[in-house]
Design a protein around this motif. Structure first.
Motif, short mmCIF file in Angstrom:
data_model
loop_
_atom_site.label_atom_id
_atom_site.label_comp_id
_atom_site.label_asym_id
_atom_site.label_seq_id
_atom_site.Cartn_x
_atom_site.Cartn_y
_atom_site.Cartn_z
N PHE A 177 27.64 -6.76 -51.98
CA PHE A 177 28.42 -7.82 -51.33
C PHE A 177 27.86 -9.20 -51.72
O PHE A 177 28.60 -10.11 -52.07
N ALA A 181 29.68 -12.17 -53.86
CA ALA A 181 29.95 -13.46 -53.21
C ALA A 181 29.44 -14.61 -54.08
O ALA A 181 30.11 -15.64 -54.24
N LEU A 186 31.12 -17.89 -53.26
CA LEU A 186 31.08 -17.91 -51.79
C LEU A 186 29.70 -18.17 -51.21
O LEU A 186 29.54 -18.33 -50.00
N VAL A 194 32.66 -12.56 -47.57
CA VAL A 194 33.62 -11.67 -48.25
C VAL A 194 34.49 -11.00 -47.20
O VAL A 194 35.72 -10.91 -47.33
N ASP A 195 33.87 -10.55 -46.13
CA ASP A 195 34.56 -9.90 -45.01
C ASP A 195 35.68 -10.81 -44.50
O ASP A 195 36.85 -10.39 -44.35
N ALA A 198 38.46 -11.35 -47.09
CA ALA A 198 39.19 -10.10 -47.33
C ALA A 198 40.30 -9.87 -46.29
O ALA A 198 41.29 -9.22 -46.58
N ASN A 246 41.06 -14.21 -51.99
CA ASN A 246 41.22 -13.27 -50.87
C ASN A 246 41.53 -11.86 -51.37
O ASN A 246 40.98 -10.87 -50.87
N CYS A 249 38.35 -10.35 -52.91
CA CYS A 249 37.41 -9.91 -51.86
C CYS A 249 37.90 -8.64 -51.19
O CYS A 249 37.12 -7.70 -50.97
N TYR A 252 37.57 -5.63 -53.70
CA TYR A 252 36.17 -5.29 -53.95
C TYR A 252 35.55 -4.63 -52.72
O TYR A 252 34.90 -3.59 -52.81
N GLN A 253 35.79 -5.22 -51.57
CA GLN A 253 35.26 -4.67 -50.31
C GLN A 253 35.76 -3.25 -50.07
O GLN A 253 35.00 -2.36 -49.66
#
Ligand code: KG4
Ligand code: ZN
Length: 354
Positions: A177, A181, A186, A194-195, A198, A246, A249, A252-253
């Motif tokens: 993460f 970022a 980020l 990232v959270d 996302a 967005n 993220c 990827y997440q």
């Protein structure tokens, strides 16, 4: 105060968080105080070990003073000191360890060096005014410990009996993460950013690899994902990365979470177990929590995720792990050293050789 009570001061300085807590024999947190260094490390895009150590040496004693005051206690009322002595950044561990030894000598109480990961695995048993584990939550359970430094699956059979079922072969999930970022601008630490981004993105917009997801084991790998992201970010160029941030993220997440969930499900099936915990900083992730909760409901599992204050590095989980062992008569000698790795006996090896 009853004679049977056992009050432990816990000290955590293994990485970049300085955290101190006082916990009683039932795991009740009487006081906790933390100092974060995120802003200083952010300037360098990651944790700088020497800065971490220097800050621990500045923050630690005032934090100890603060928890004693908050708990309305004097040092004479403490029964023991628990301190993380492994694994971690050695310079950072030294600050906590030498402080614990010195206080133990001057206050005339025993101390114990604690395995930081044992703290994470026992964190669900902590309690305070706002949190307590479900009444029927007991050993054994499967635990996924996910942070900036660790991503491992354990079968927790009882105090001191932790079977290592599998772990990442390279980067930790939190590291994946954080590096992503940084790549997309980020900043650090990146997980929570990232959270947040996302939440507004399309999880299917980009197709990232899910390394080892289908392999018949409980090991994981996140370095291929990081390299794939690096290539994609290069090919998109800065403007498109920003306009599709967005979606990037979210996609990827989701790749990280797919792998974590697949391995967690495999672990609990393998152990035929219905009690599962998530612990470590990455368990703060909102999408992971949502996925894990839905999964637990569908599979009729008891899922316990301690509140974020006990998931991230904290002195309370160290106090609890140390307290349970010190109540069994385990203490450390003054010659104890700080260690970058765990000890061979800390975990029962199941599927890994190293
Ligand atoms: O347990 P922790 O506080 O410290 C250790 O690394 O031991 O975990 C920190 C990690 C960092 O990598 C951070 O980016 C990640 O947890 N993290 C998150 C979230 N909040 C923190 N990762 C994903 N989503 C989050 N909401
Ligand atoms: Zn940790």
């Amino acid at each position: 105060m009853k004679k049977t009570s056992f009050l432990t001061l816990g000290i955590e300085t293994s990485c970049d968080d300085t955290s101190v807590a006082i916990v009683n024999e039932k795991g009740q947190v009487l006081a906790i105080a933390n100092a974060s260094q995120d802003e200083e490390h952010e300037l360098y895009g990651g944790i700088v070990p020497e800065i971490a150590s220097r800050n621990h040496s500045v923050f630690l004693l005032p934090l100890i003073d603060r928890v004693l005051k908050e708990a309305g206690m004097t040092p004479e009322q403490l029964n023991g000191i628990a301190v993380t002595n492994r694994p971690g950044l050695v310079g950072a561990l030294i600050v906590g360890l030498v402080t614990a030894k010195t206080l133990s000598q001057s206050w005339g109480i025993p101390y114990l060096g604690v395995n930081h990961l044992e703290g994470h695995l026992l964190a669900p048993f902590l309690r305070d005014d706002a949190y307590g584990p479900p009444l029927d939550f007991t050993y054994p359970y499967v635990g996924l410990a996910i942070s900036g430094g660790h991503t491992s699956l354990y079968y927790i059979e009882g105090l001191g009996r932790y079977h290592l079922l599998g772990a990442t072969k390279d980067d930790a999930a939190g590291e994946a993460f954080d590096k992503f970022a940084k790549m997309v601008g980020l900043g650090f630490p990146g997980g929570s950013r990232v959270d947040k981004a996302a939440k507004l993105g399309d999880r299917t917009a980009f197709d990232f690899p899910r390394s080892m997801i289908k392999e018949n084991n409980l090991d994981m790998s996140f370095s291929g994902l990081k390299s794939a992201a690096h290539r994609l970010v290069e090919s998109l160029g800065p403007d498109e990365v920003q306009s599709r941030l967005n979606d990037l993220c979210a996609s990827y997440q989701e790749a990280i979470i797919d792998v974590l969930m697949a391995k967690l499900d495999r672990a609990r099936n393998l152990k035929k177990i219905t009690k599962v915990i998530l612990t470590g900083g990455v368990s703060a992730n909102s999408r992971l929590r949502e996925r894990a909760e839905k999964w637990a409901q569908a599979e009729k599992l008891q899922l316990v995720i301690p509140p974020i204050r006990y998931c991230t590095d904290n002195g309370a989980m160290i106090a609890l792990a140390g307290s349970l062992r010190m109540q069994e008569g385990q203490f450390s000698p003054l010659s104890l050293s700080p260690l970058p790795q765990v000890l061979p006996d800390d975990f029962i090896q199941v599927s890994r050789d190293s």
